[in-house]
Design an enzyme around this catalytic site. Structure first.
Site, mmCIF file in Angstrom:
data_model
loop_
_atom_site.group_PDB
_atom_site.id
_atom_site.type_symbol
_atom_site.label_atom_id
_atom_site.label_comp_id
_atom_site.label_asym_id
_atom_site.label_seq_id
_atom_site.Cartn_x
_atom_site.Cartn_y
_atom_site.Cartn_z
ATOM 1 N N TYR A 1 -1.751 1.968 8.755
ATOM 2 C CA TYR A 1 -1.404 3.020 7.789
ATOM 3 C C TYR A 1 -0.788 4.206 8.538
ATOM 4 O O TYR A 1 0.279 4.713 8.168
ATOM 5 C CB TYR A 1 -2.668 3.430 7.033
ATOM 6 C CG TYR A 1 -2.484 4.507 5.987
ATOM 7 C CD1 TYR A 1 -1.754 4.257 4.826
ATOM 8 C CD2 TYR A 1 -3.073 5.773 6.132
ATOM 9 C CE1 TYR A 1 -1.600 5.244 3.848
ATOM 10 C CE2 TYR A 1 -2.927 6.754 5.176
ATOM 11 C CZ TYR A 1 -2.187 6.493 4.029
ATOM 12 O OH TYR A 1 -2.052 7.461 3.068
ATOM 13 N N SER B 1 1.393 11.613 4.589
ATOM 14 C CA SER B 1 -0.068 11.783 4.657
ATOM 15 C C SER B 1 -0.392 12.582 5.908
ATOM 16 O O SER B 1 0.432 12.654 6.832
ATOM 17 C CB SER B 1 -0.714 10.391 4.760
ATOM 18 O OG SER B 1 -2.077 10.493 5.099
HETATM 19 N N1 LIG Z 1 -5.548 9.198 -1.542
HETATM 20 C C1 LIG Z 1 -5.394 9.882 -0.430
HETATM 21 O O1 LIG Z 1 -6.363 10.384 0.159
HETATM 22 C C2 LIG Z 1 -4.032 10.091 0.151
HETATM 23 C C3 LIG Z 1 -3.890 11.028 1.187
HETATM 24 C C4 LIG Z 1 -2.624 11.222 1.737
HETATM 25 C C5 LIG Z 1 -1.543 10.517 1.269
HETATM 26 N N2 LIG Z 1 -1.705 9.616 0.278
HETATM 27 C C6 LIG Z 1 -0.514 8.892 -0.156
HETATM 28 O O2 LIG Z 1 -0.214 9.234 -1.495
HETATM 29 C C7 LIG Z 1 0.431 8.152 -2.147
HETATM 30 C C8 LIG Z 1 -0.295 7.846 -3.446
HETATM 31 O O3 LIG Z 1 -1.642 7.543 -3.131
HETATM 32 P P1 LIG Z 1 -2.814 7.462 -4.197
HETATM 33 O O4 LIG Z 1 -4.000 8.038 -3.544
HETATM 34 O O5 LIG Z 1 -2.375 7.957 -5.507
HETATM 35 O O6 LIG Z 1 -2.980 5.864 -4.201
HETATM 36 P P2 LIG Z 1 -3.361 4.865 -5.364
HETATM 37 O O7 LIG Z 1 -4.254 5.538 -6.311
HETATM 38 O O8 LIG Z 1 -3.799 3.615 -4.693
HETATM 39 O O9 LIG Z 1 -1.945 4.616 -6.071
HETATM 40 C C9 LIG Z 1 -0.920 3.977 -5.356
HETATM 41 C C10 LIG Z 1 0.275 3.805 -6.264
HETATM 42 O O10 LIG Z 1 1.286 3.112 -5.515
HETATM 43 C C11 LIG Z 1 1.689 1.968 -6.245
HETATM 44 N N3 LIG Z 1 2.095 0.896 -5.340
HETATM 45 C C12 LIG Z 1 1.379 0.312 -4.361
HETATM 46 N N4 LIG Z 1 2.102 -0.665 -3.788
HETATM 47 C C13 LIG Z 1 3.300 -0.678 -4.432
HETATM 48 C C14 LIG Z 1 4.482 -1.456 -4.304
HETATM 49 N N5 LIG Z 1 4.576 -2.463 -3.428
HETATM 50 N N6 LIG Z 1 5.517 -1.180 -5.128
HETATM 51 C C15 LIG Z 1 5.435 -0.191 -6.038
HETATM 52 N N7 LIG Z 1 4.364 0.570 -6.214
HETATM 53 C C16 LIG Z 1 3.305 0.322 -5.413
HETATM 54 C C17 LIG Z 1 0.473 1.591 -7.084
HETATM 55 O O11 LIG Z 1 0.836 0.867 -8.250
HETATM 56 P P3 LIG Z 1 0.833 -0.736 -8.334
HETATM 57 O O12 LIG Z 1 -0.272 -1.223 -7.472
HETATM 58 O O13 LIG Z 1 0.677 -0.986 -9.789
HETATM 59 O O14 LIG Z 1 2.189 -1.150 -7.847
HETATM 60 C C18 LIG Z 1 -0.047 2.964 -7.477
HETATM 61 O O15 LIG Z 1 0.667 3.454 -8.583
HETATM 62 C C19 LIG Z 1 0.428 6.993 -1.148
HETATM 63 O O16 LIG Z 1 1.662 6.928 -0.492
HETATM 64 C C20 LIG Z 1 -0.662 7.391 -0.177
HETATM 65 O O17 LIG Z 1 -0.481 6.816 1.092
HETATM 66 C C21 LIG Z 1 -2.908 9.390 -0.304
#
Ligand SMILES: NC(=O)c1ccc[n+]([C@@H]2O[C@H](COP(=O)([O-])OP(=O)(O)OC[C@H]3O[C@@H](n4cnc5c(N)ncnc54)[C@H](OP(=O)(O)O)[C@@H]3O)[C@@H](O)[C@H]2O)c1
Length: 270
Positions: free
Chosen positions: A160, A147
């Protein structure tokens, strides 16, 4: 004949992970869509299979290391006819906000430990489980979704940020040791992405500030250096480029570019 890749995408059931799983499948790889919510994973798998691709749902809690052996044995059996997992995308992640002095005891739980377990130790343990085989086979690709919070500091998300900084430091260090093995490790570091995780942040800010949802979303977009929310597809494209390429130790910072304005500057390579 060109080899068929087998990818494991954690957190593949929604948001960025879903976009990555679909993109990687469209590129011809067979994909394990892994997360805890199996319904979501199955929906993504159905989408891939309906489009003519190959995919399987995989139940995996990245914070529960005790289940890795069994889950990966299941994956080996399912993909056996195609090959071993040679593309690993560590995308699963959590983000909980709180003032930094309260992160250690918010709601009775240590949010520092929780973020480190899911966002850092989870990817590290999966790498430890899969990369030795990749090294043996002299080919493998690992892309870790960190991130902008792994490169910069942000208020109210100290746990985070700490976990994502750990993932960045670990990955660029590991990449140096992987040089010349045929295995690469790279990072994508998006700023705010249009995903369910950001929807949850918007909801929290709306509840706290009474700003409208549209205003809050625009404020987050304006915080991105490019002025727009990053899309899941942009992240997926960057991940696929790293999976298909030979770079090692690279960091793709996705800044959220506006279509027709600065879209040529959507990715800053470090
Ligand atoms: N959204 C943003 O602005 C942003 C920016 C930079 C980086 N990111 C990074 O991008 C990645 C994806 O983010 P997103 O925005 O798509 O988030 P999201 O919509 O909340 O999705 C998160 C995913 O991770 C899974 N997950 C969470 N805890 C888990 C665990 N203990 N074991 C296995 N799976 C798990 C969730 O599925 P379950 O809950 O069903 O397990 C879900 O599929 C993350 O690493 C996040 O930090 C996001």
């Amino acid at each position: 004949m060109e080899r068929r890749h087998v990818a494991l995408v954690t957190g593949g059931g929604r948001g960025i992970g879903r976009a990555i799983a679909l993109r990687v499948a469209r590129a011809g790889a067979a994909v394990f869509v892994a997360a805890r919510s199996q319904e979501a994973c199955i929906a993504v798998v159905d989408e891939i299979v309906d489009g003519g691709g190959t995919a399987w749902p995989l139940y995996l809690d990245v914070a529960d290391f005790s289940m890795f052996d069994e889950a990966l044995a299941e994956a080996r059996e399912l993909a056996g006819g195609i090959g071993a997992i040679d593309w690993l995308v560590n995308n699963a992640g959590i983000a909980v906000s709180a003032p930094f002095l309260q992160h250690g005891r918010a709601g009775g739980e240590d949010l520092y430990a929780k973020h480190l377990d899911v966002n850092f130790h989870g990817p590290r343990r999966l790498i430890e489980a899969l990369v030795p085989g990749m090294i043996e086979r002299k080919y493998g690709r690992v892309v870790n979704v960190a991130s902008s919070a792994g490169l910069h500091g942000h208020a109210y998300v100290a746990a985070y940020c700490a976990s994502k900084h750990a993932l960045v430091g670990y990955s660029v260090s590991a990449a140096k040791e992987l040089a010349k093995t045929g295995v690469t490790m790279n990072l994508v570091c998006p700023h705010y992405v249009d995903s369910p995780m950001t929807d949850a942040s918007v909801e929290r800010i709306v509840a706290k500030t009474k700003r409208s949802e549209a205003e809050t979303r625009a404020l987050l977009a304006a915080q991105n250096p490019g002025g727009a929310l990053v899309t899941g597809d942009e992240v997926a494209d960057a991940v696929l480029a790293l999976l298909q390429g030979d770079q090692n130790g690279a960091v793709a910072e996705l800044v959220g570019a506006r279509m027709g304005v600065n879209e040529g500057e959507a990715v800053r390579w470090r």
